[in-house]
Scaffold this active site. Sequence first.
Site, mmCIF file in Angstrom:
data_model
loop_
_atom_site.group_PDB
_atom_site.id
_atom_site.type_symbol
_atom_site.label_atom_id
_atom_site.label_comp_id
_atom_site.label_asym_id
_atom_site.label_seq_id
_atom_site.Cartn_x
_atom_site.Cartn_y
_atom_site.Cartn_z
ATOM 1 N N SER A 125 0.827 -1.200 0.000
ATOM 2 C CA SER A 125 0.000 0.000 0.000
ATOM 3 C C SER A 125 0.868 1.258 0.000
ATOM 4 C CB SER A 125 -0.868 -0.018 1.260
ATOM 5 O OG SER A 125 -1.430 1.242 1.479
ATOM 6 N N TYR A 150 -2.145 -1.167 11.064
ATOM 7 C CA TYR A 150 -2.412 -1.701 9.718
ATOM 8 C C TYR A 150 -1.260 -1.349 8.782
ATOM 9 C CZ TYR A 150 -3.952 -1.793 4.908
ATOM 10 O OH TYR A 150 -3.998 -2.012 3.550
ATOM 11 N N LYS A 154 1.950 -3.679 6.666
ATOM 12 C CA LYS A 154 2.372 -3.664 5.251
ATOM 13 C C LYS A 154 3.896 -3.489 5.165
ATOM 14 C CE LYS A 154 -1.560 -4.416 3.444
ATOM 15 N NZ LYS A 154 -1.806 -5.771 2.949
HETATM 16 N N1 LIG Z 1 -8.837 -1.371 -0.612
HETATM 17 C C1 LIG Z 1 -7.832 -0.554 -0.344
HETATM 18 O O1 LIG Z 1 -8.036 0.647 -0.196
HETATM 19 C C2 LIG Z 1 -6.418 -1.084 -0.265
HETATM 20 C C3 LIG Z 1 -5.338 -0.200 -0.417
HETATM 21 C C4 LIG Z 1 -4.037 -0.691 -0.325
HETATM 22 C C5 LIG Z 1 -3.825 -2.040 -0.054
HETATM 23 N N2 LIG Z 1 -4.887 -2.875 0.113
HETATM 24 C C6 LIG Z 1 -4.636 -4.292 0.409
HETATM 25 O O2 LIG Z 1 -5.173 -5.088 -0.628
HETATM 26 C C7 LIG Z 1 -5.624 -6.334 -0.112
HETATM 27 C C8 LIG Z 1 -7.059 -6.570 -0.535
HETATM 28 O O3 LIG Z 1 -7.860 -5.496 -0.067
HETATM 29 P P1 LIG Z 1 -9.414 -5.415 -0.351
HETATM 30 O O4 LIG Z 1 -9.764 -3.971 -0.422
HETATM 31 O O5 LIG Z 1 -9.774 -6.295 -1.479
HETATM 32 O O6 LIG Z 1 -9.959 -5.989 1.034
HETATM 33 P P2 LIG Z 1 -11.142 -7.035 1.322
HETATM 34 O O7 LIG Z 1 -11.377 -7.012 2.779
HETATM 35 O O8 LIG Z 1 -12.290 -6.792 0.409
HETATM 36 O O9 LIG Z 1 -10.456 -8.413 0.900
HETATM 37 C C9 LIG Z 1 -9.599 -9.123 1.748
HETATM 38 C C10 LIG Z 1 -10.081 -10.565 1.776
HETATM 39 O O10 LIG Z 1 -9.203 -11.316 2.630
HETATM 40 C C11 LIG Z 1 -9.981 -12.143 3.471
HETATM 41 N N3 LIG Z 1 -9.178 -12.388 4.660
HETATM 42 C C12 LIG Z 1 -8.772 -11.506 5.614
HETATM 43 N N4 LIG Z 1 -8.015 -12.125 6.546
HETATM 44 C C13 LIG Z 1 -7.944 -13.424 6.175
HETATM 45 C C14 LIG Z 1 -7.324 -14.579 6.746
HETATM 46 N N5 LIG Z 1 -6.637 -14.515 7.878
HETATM 47 N N6 LIG Z 1 -7.439 -15.757 6.097
HETATM 48 C C15 LIG Z 1 -8.144 -15.858 4.939
HETATM 49 N N7 LIG Z 1 -8.759 -14.798 4.369
HETATM 50 C C16 LIG Z 1 -8.663 -13.603 4.975
HETATM 51 C C17 LIG Z 1 -11.291 -11.404 3.703
HETATM 52 O O11 LIG Z 1 -12.352 -12.254 4.022
HETATM 53 C C18 LIG Z 1 -11.488 -10.715 2.350
HETATM 54 O O12 LIG Z 1 -12.252 -11.516 1.472
HETATM 55 C C19 LIG Z 1 -5.405 -6.273 1.397
HETATM 56 O O13 LIG Z 1 -4.171 -6.862 1.692
HETATM 57 C C20 LIG Z 1 -5.339 -4.781 1.662
HETATM 58 O O14 LIG Z 1 -4.590 -4.490 2.809
HETATM 59 C C21 LIG Z 1 -6.179 -2.426 -0.001
#
Ligand SMILES: NC(=O)c1ccc[n+]([C@@H]2O[C@H](COP(=O)([O-])OP(=O)(O)OC[C@H]3O[C@@H](n4cnc5c(N)ncnc54)[C@H](O)[C@@H]3O)[C@@H](O)[C@H]2O)c1
Length: 341
Positions: A125, A150, A154
């Site tokens: 991120s 959080y 990362k």
């Molecule tokens: N959306 C944003 O703004 C953003 C920005 C930068 C980075 N990210 C990163 O991108 C990735 C995906 O984000 P997203 O927005 O799709 O989030 P999201 O919450 O929609 O998707 C994450 C998925 O991981 C699953 N999950 C969480 N912990 C778990 C575990 N211990 N075991 C199995 N499954 C697990 C959740 O059920 C979910 O389906 C994450 O790592 C997040 O930190 C997101």
Amino acid sequence: MVIVTGGTGYIGSHTVVELINAGKSVVILDDLSNSRIEVIDAIEEITGTRPLFHRVDLADAEALKNVFDKIGEKAEAVVHFAAKKAVGESVEKPLLYYRNNLFGLVNLLEEMQRFSIEKLVFSSSCTVYGQPSVIPVTEETPRQKAESPYGNTKSIAEDIISDCCKVSPLKAISLRYFNPIGAHASAKIGELPVGTPTNLVPYVTQTAAGVRQELTVHGDDYPTEDGTCIRDYIHVVDLAKAHLKALERLDKEVSVGGNHEFFNVGTGKGSSVMEVIETFKAATGVNIPYKIGERRPGDVTEIYADTSFAEKELCWKAELNLKDALGSSWNWEKNYRNIKA
Ligand SMILES: NC(=O)c1ccc[n+]([C@@H]2O[C@H](COP(=O)([O-])OP(=O)(O)OC[C@H]3O[C@@H](n4cnc5c(N)ncnc54)[C@H](O)[C@@H]3O)[C@@H](O)[C@H]2O)c1
């Protein structure tokens, strides 16, 4: 076969669609802690192919081992999305975040090692940059101390992956996402936050849908042109495609940054909160009622990406703009809530 952890989540589901469309077979590992099983049906409706799915918590080493015993032999690469991502919650419950995001990663890397799976794409991120002194940020911009547990997960995760790449055949690409928004053109998958959204765009679409009364703009006294914060909003479909490019690069074994490379994934353009509200109206015809509220602690004033490294080395560039993304978010929200207009 590609293992996609967190593949029923927001960014994961869009990436699974792109992977399947590119002819890859996919197995999703997700504990459904922040997503719904119906997403698998939606992926099948969009692509005509049903991805394999295992419900498993990555932080549970034994359970993960059992799943890898079934799928590990066939896997060639992992795209690792699974993580908790709510900044505020991470401040309240740091151990939950360290356990989930870091134990999950360590368990995953151990299983990858056990089955000699040597390619990893990791969801990092732009939070690792904090409030940078020079904008746009390049991949060389120094990381700063994280503002939240959080964000810290990362930075630590990037370091854990780097350490493993130094002593094993593992090759990894960390994609540093800027602000993912938007939804698939089919409106069958999109962002579905649990509870009150903390991100701007789901709040905007829920306000447009009448689920929220009005939007609060957190601060209009920042040193920017209109006083509101500036972010780099990247369409989730463009972002999903960056993962395909990353996998292709790992396949080709080209690297200019050693066995662990980092890429910014943004549009290269910053947009203010007010611009988002105005562009939403231009894209959808819907006016968003808003009030000006207090600044939120931890919000940086302005950040957007320099994407030239990704353009040159990953052969990837965002193709969709803010208006496209906001229009697609609204279509998704309307479809989800059965709004006909
Ligand atoms: N959306 C944003 O703004 C953003 C920005 C930068 C980075 N990210 C990163 O991108 C990735 C995906 O984000 P997203 O927005 O799709 O989030 P999201 O919450 O929609 O998707 C994450 C998925 O991981 C699953 N999950 C969480 N912990 C778990 C575990 N211990 N075991 C199995 N499954 C697990 C959740 O059920 C979910 O389906 C994450 O790592 C997040 O930190 C997101």
